[in-house]
Design a protein around this motif. Structure first.
Motif, PDB file in Angstrom:
ATOM      1  N   GLY A   1       0.934  -1.344   0.003  1.00 57.54           N
ATOM      2  CA  GLY A   1       0.185  -0.045  -0.211  1.00 57.54           C
ATOM      3  C   GLY A   1       0.920   1.136   0.196  1.00 57.54           C
ATOM      4  O   GLY A   1       0.352   2.363  -0.198  1.00 57.54           O
TER       5      GLY A   1
ATOM      6  N   LEU B   1      -4.143  -5.398  -1.608  1.00 57.26           N
ATOM      7  CA  LEU B   1      -5.540  -5.025  -1.818  1.00 57.26           C
ATOM      8  C   LEU B   1      -6.327  -4.845  -0.516  1.00 57.26           C
ATOM      9  O   LEU B   1      -7.447  -4.322  -1.014  1.00 57.26           O
TER      10      LEU B   1
ATOM     11  N   ARG C   1      -7.395  -2.620   2.054  1.00 58.22           N
ATOM     12  CA  ARG C   1      -7.240  -1.077   2.093  1.00 58.22           C
ATOM     13  C   ARG C   1      -7.733  -0.374   3.392  1.00 58.22           C
ATOM     14  O   ARG C   1      -7.997   1.048   3.235  1.00 58.22           O
TER      15      ARG C   1
ATOM     16  N   GLU D   1      -7.106   0.903   7.167  1.00 61.39           N
ATOM     17  CA  GLU D   1      -6.139   0.970   8.374  1.00 61.39           C
ATOM     18  C   GLU D   1      -6.751   1.895   9.519  1.00 61.39           C
ATOM     19  O   GLU D   1      -7.777   2.335   9.448  1.00 61.39           O
TER      20      GLU D   1
ATOM     21  N   ASP E   1     -12.773  -0.205  -6.853  1.00 62.57           N
ATOM     22  CA  ASP E   1     -13.300   0.104  -5.593  1.00 62.57           C
ATOM     23  C   ASP E   1     -14.310   1.297  -5.705  1.00 62.57           C
ATOM     24  O   ASP E   1     -13.607   2.502  -6.233  1.00 62.57           O
TER      25      ASP E   1
ATOM     26  N   ARG F   1     -16.765  -3.324  -4.017  1.00 61.51           N
ATOM     27  CA  ARG F   1     -15.515  -3.873  -4.792  1.00 61.51           C
ATOM     28  C   ARG F   1     -15.957  -4.743  -5.744  1.00 61.51           C
ATOM     29  O   ARG F   1     -16.480  -5.740  -5.347  1.00 61.51           O
TER      30      ARG F   1
ATOM     31  N   TYR G   1     -10.240   4.333   4.945  1.00 59.26           N
ATOM     32  CA  TYR G   1      -9.645   3.817   3.663  1.00 59.26           C
ATOM     33  C   TYR G   1      -8.450   4.515   3.155  1.00 59.26           C
ATOM     34  O   TYR G   1      -8.257   5.580   3.073  1.00 59.26           O
TER      35      TYR G   1
ATOM     36  N   ALA H   1      -5.048   4.466  -0.015  1.00 68.07           N
ATOM     37  CA  ALA H   1      -4.595   4.130  -1.065  1.00 68.07           C
ATOM     38  C   ALA H   1      -3.535   5.084  -1.563  1.00 68.07           C
ATOM     39  O   ALA H   1      -3.739   6.318  -1.168  1.00 68.07           O
TER      40      ALA H   1
END
Length: 244
Positions: free
Chosen positions: A30, A91, A93, A95, A187, A215, A239, A241
């Motif tokens: 990530g 993949l 996503r 945290e 997503d 997703r 989320y 990314a």
């Protein structure tokens, strides 16, 4: 399953060293850990994860075997590029909020072969049924999200995919049990009400507004194969990314 005496929360649980390896792999994939970054000293990492140094070293060896870190004797552990090797591990996503990261775990709530609902997108074939799985997701042992996953019926295998064989890393289970590799995903992020099947463990009432991710996943041949919905509590998770 008949003859299975394990508690449901234990079914599919990964060994601690693999959970740690999963978290670090997600961080590398990530972009939270970048190429050339030096990891903290092993004793410090072991203390942070609450494990013995030997357990932490087993996790680091998994990363080295995946080509994600370089273990330099007397110097430390350094992150390699690794983008081509993280695959599906990158993949995930979600945290922790705040703080980022968080050891990801999952508990299977329900699994059934069912008729596909009309409100999900095409997931690959005209077969009328799919495999529906519902899970409670946690980060560092704190429940943060619910998942509802629909896998296309062409991947149905009574022996390969059962409540007993599904591990916390679902995409890893797909690869090992069904020879299904998730190569890319789409997503879409918005907000939605928590569904009425939410377990008490999440600590939120059905109807509570949540962060929401839909997703659509594609297999190694480029065909759609899976659709999932994730409801996450934005006070506990966010989320993440990084592009590129």
């Amino acid at each position: 399953m008949p003859g299975d005496t394990r508690d449901a929360s234990e079914q599919g649980a990964l060994p601690t060293y693999l959970r740690i390896a999963e978290e670090l792999t997600i961080d590398i994939g990530g972009g939270r850990l970048g190429e050339g970054d030096k990891l903290p000293p092993e004793r410090q990492m072991a203390a942070d994860f609450g494990v013995a140094v030997a357990t932490l070293r087993k996790a680091l060896q998994v990363l080295a075997d995946r080509g994600l870190i370089d273990r330099r004797q007397g110097s430390g552990n350094y992150v390699l590029g690794g983008k081509s090797n993280v695959g599906t591990y990158a993949l995930f996503r979600l945290e922790r909020n705040p703080g980022g990261g968080g050891l990801p775990t999952a508990r299977l709530l329900d699994m059934a072969k069912m008729t596909k609902p009309a409100d999900i997108p095409d997931i690959g074939t005209t077969l009328p049924f799919g495999i529906r799985m519902r899970r409670l997701r946690s980060l560092s042992a704190e429940p943060v999200a619910l998942e509802e996953i629909w896998l296309d019926g062409r991947w149905h295998d009574d022996n390969g995919l059962t409540p007993r064989t599904i591990s916390e890393s679902l995409y890893r289970t797909y690869e090992e049990r069904l020879f299904l590799k998730i190569r890319n995903v789409e997503d879409r992020i918005s907000a939605a009400a928590l569904p009425d099947w939410a377990p008490e463990d999440l600590g939120l009432a059905p109807g509570h507004m949540m962060g929401y991710v839909e997703r659509r996943a594609f297999d190694q041949y480029g065909a759609p194969c899976e659709f999932s919905r994730t409801w996450f509590d934005p006070t506990r998770a966010r989320y993440f990314a990084r592009v590129p």
